[in-house]
Design a protein around this motif. Structure first.
Motif, PDB file in Angstrom:
ATOM      1  N   ASP A 109     -60.099  44.665  55.629  1.00  0.00           N
ATOM      2  CA  ASP A 109     -59.972  44.586  54.175  1.00  0.00           C
ATOM      3  C   ASP A 109     -61.316  44.652  53.453  1.00  0.00           C
ATOM      4  N   ASP A 110     -62.392  44.210  54.101  1.00  0.00           N
ATOM      5  CA  ASP A 110     -63.697  44.241  53.436  1.00  0.00           C
ATOM      6  C   ASP A 110     -64.414  45.586  53.590  1.00  0.00           C
ATOM      7  N   ALA A 111     -63.760  46.582  54.196  1.00  0.00           N
ATOM      8  CA  ALA A 111     -64.358  47.913  54.349  1.00  0.00           C
ATOM      9  C   ALA A 111     -64.165  48.776  53.109  1.00  0.00           C
ATOM     10  N   VAL A 112     -63.340  48.313  52.175  1.00  0.00           N
ATOM     11  CA  VAL A 112     -63.078  49.071  50.951  1.00  0.00           C
ATOM     12  C   VAL A 112     -64.310  48.994  50.052  1.00  0.00           C
ATOM     13  N   GLU A 113     -64.818  50.151  49.665  1.00  0.00           N
ATOM     14  CA  GLU A 113     -66.016  50.185  48.823  1.00  0.00           C
ATOM     15  C   GLU A 113     -65.705  50.495  47.367  1.00  0.00           C
ATOM     16  N   ALA A 114     -64.579  51.157  47.101  1.00  0.00           N
ATOM     17  CA  ALA A 114     -64.187  51.464  45.721  1.00  0.00           C
ATOM     18  C   ALA A 114     -62.744  51.945  45.713  1.00  0.00           C
ATOM     19  N   VAL A 115     -62.118  51.838  44.563  1.00  0.00           N
ATOM     20  CA  VAL A 115     -60.793  52.403  44.324  1.00  0.00           C
ATOM     21  C   VAL A 115     -60.989  53.540  43.330  1.00  0.00           C
ATOM     22  N   VAL A 116     -60.346  54.685  43.599  1.00  0.00           N
ATOM     23  CA  VAL A 116     -60.455  55.830  42.698  1.00  0.00           C
ATOM     24  C   VAL A 116     -59.067  56.231  42.220  1.00  0.00           C
ATOM     25  N   GLU A 117     -58.991  56.619  40.971  1.00  0.00           N
ATOM     26  CA  GLU A 117     -57.707  57.011  40.408  1.00  0.00           C
ATOM     27  C   GLU A 117     -57.278  58.385  40.899  1.00  0.00           C
ATOM     28  N   ASP A 118     -58.225  59.325  40.954  1.00  0.00           N
ATOM     29  CA  ASP A 118     -57.915  60.693  41.358  1.00  0.00           C
ATOM     30  C   ASP A 118     -58.967  61.154  42.370  1.00  0.00           C
ATOM     31  N   PRO A 119     -58.588  61.281  43.648  1.00  0.00           N
ATOM     32  CA  PRO A 119     -59.572  61.622  44.679  1.00  0.00           C
ATOM     33  C   PRO A 119     -59.947  63.098  44.746  1.00  0.00           C
ATOM     34  N   ARG A 120     -59.251  63.953  43.988  1.00  0.00           N
ATOM     35  CA  ARG A 120     -59.559  65.382  44.039  1.00  0.00           C
ATOM     36  C   ARG A 120     -60.994  65.615  43.576  1.00  0.00           C
ATOM     37  N   GLY A 121     -61.678  66.418  44.320  1.00  0.00           N
ATOM     38  CA  GLY A 121     -63.061  66.736  43.958  1.00  0.00           C
ATOM     39  C   GLY A 121     -64.090  65.813  44.559  1.00  0.00           C
ATOM     40  N   ILE A 122     -63.654  64.695  45.160  1.00  0.00           N
ATOM     41  CA  ILE A 122     -64.614  63.780  45.786  1.00  0.00           C
ATOM     42  C   ILE A 122     -64.888  64.299  47.191  1.00  0.00           C
ATOM     43  N   LYS A 123     -66.166  64.510  47.483  1.00  0.00           N
ATOM     44  CA  LYS A 123     -66.572  64.990  48.787  1.00  0.00           C
ATOM     45  C   LYS A 123     -67.737  64.139  49.279  1.00  0.00           C
ATOM     46  N   ARG A 124     -67.875  64.046  50.572  1.00  0.00           N
ATOM     47  CA  ARG A 124     -68.990  63.308  51.171  1.00  0.00           C
ATOM     48  C   ARG A 124     -70.277  64.071  50.907  1.00  0.00           C
ATOM     49  N   ALA A 125     -71.298  63.365  50.489  1.00  0.00           N
ATOM     50  CA  ALA A 125     -72.581  64.021  50.184  1.00  0.00           C
ATOM     51  C   ALA A 125     -73.444  64.126  51.425  1.00  0.00           C
TER      52      ALA A 125
END
Length: 125
Positions: A109-125
């Motif tokens: 449960d502590d591995a969650v870093e953020a909640v996002v409303e719409d994940p489209r377009g999010i990519k690993r940098a």
């Protein structure tokens, strides 16, 4: 109802019954479908698809374990996520398992870093 739809629904129901119930403070997540082509339309190689799935930082919360966010000292503001949320985690986070060719992850449960409303377009940098 069309017979093909009935068969697909039956297979989906069987697959859903095979999902593990996370124990303790663990979260069961699925990996959103990886795009099969680049924006240019060029198809991605199988190894590229595999690596994107492996290194994804966006997960979909399927189930919370019974003890998730129960420690009020560690989570004074309450749960960091809920079922149905898209979350951001570190690459390689969690225990990987495939069920009917779909990858799932079990993470703490502590591995969650953020909640996002719409994940489209999010990519690993």
């Amino acid at each position: 109802q069309d017979n093909d739809e009935s068969v697909t629904e039956d297979a989906t129901a069987r697959a859903a019954k095979q999902l593990p119930d996370p124990s303790g403070y663990r979260i069961l997540c699925s990996i959103p479908q990886i795009e099969k082509a680049y924006d240019s339309g060029l198809l991605k190689a199988d190894i590229t698809m595999h690596n994107e799935e492996l290194l994804t930082t966006v997960l979909f919360v399927v189930k919370l374990g019974p003890d998730c966010y129960g420690d009020k000292a560690r989570f004074p503001s309450g749960p960091w996520c809920k079922e149905g949320d898209f979350i951001l985690v570190r690459p390689h986070a969690g225990t990987r398992v495939k069920i009917h060719n779909m990858e799932f992850r079990l993470l703490n449960d502590d591995a969650v870093e953020a909640v996002v409303e719409d994940p489209r377009g999010i990519k690993r940098a």
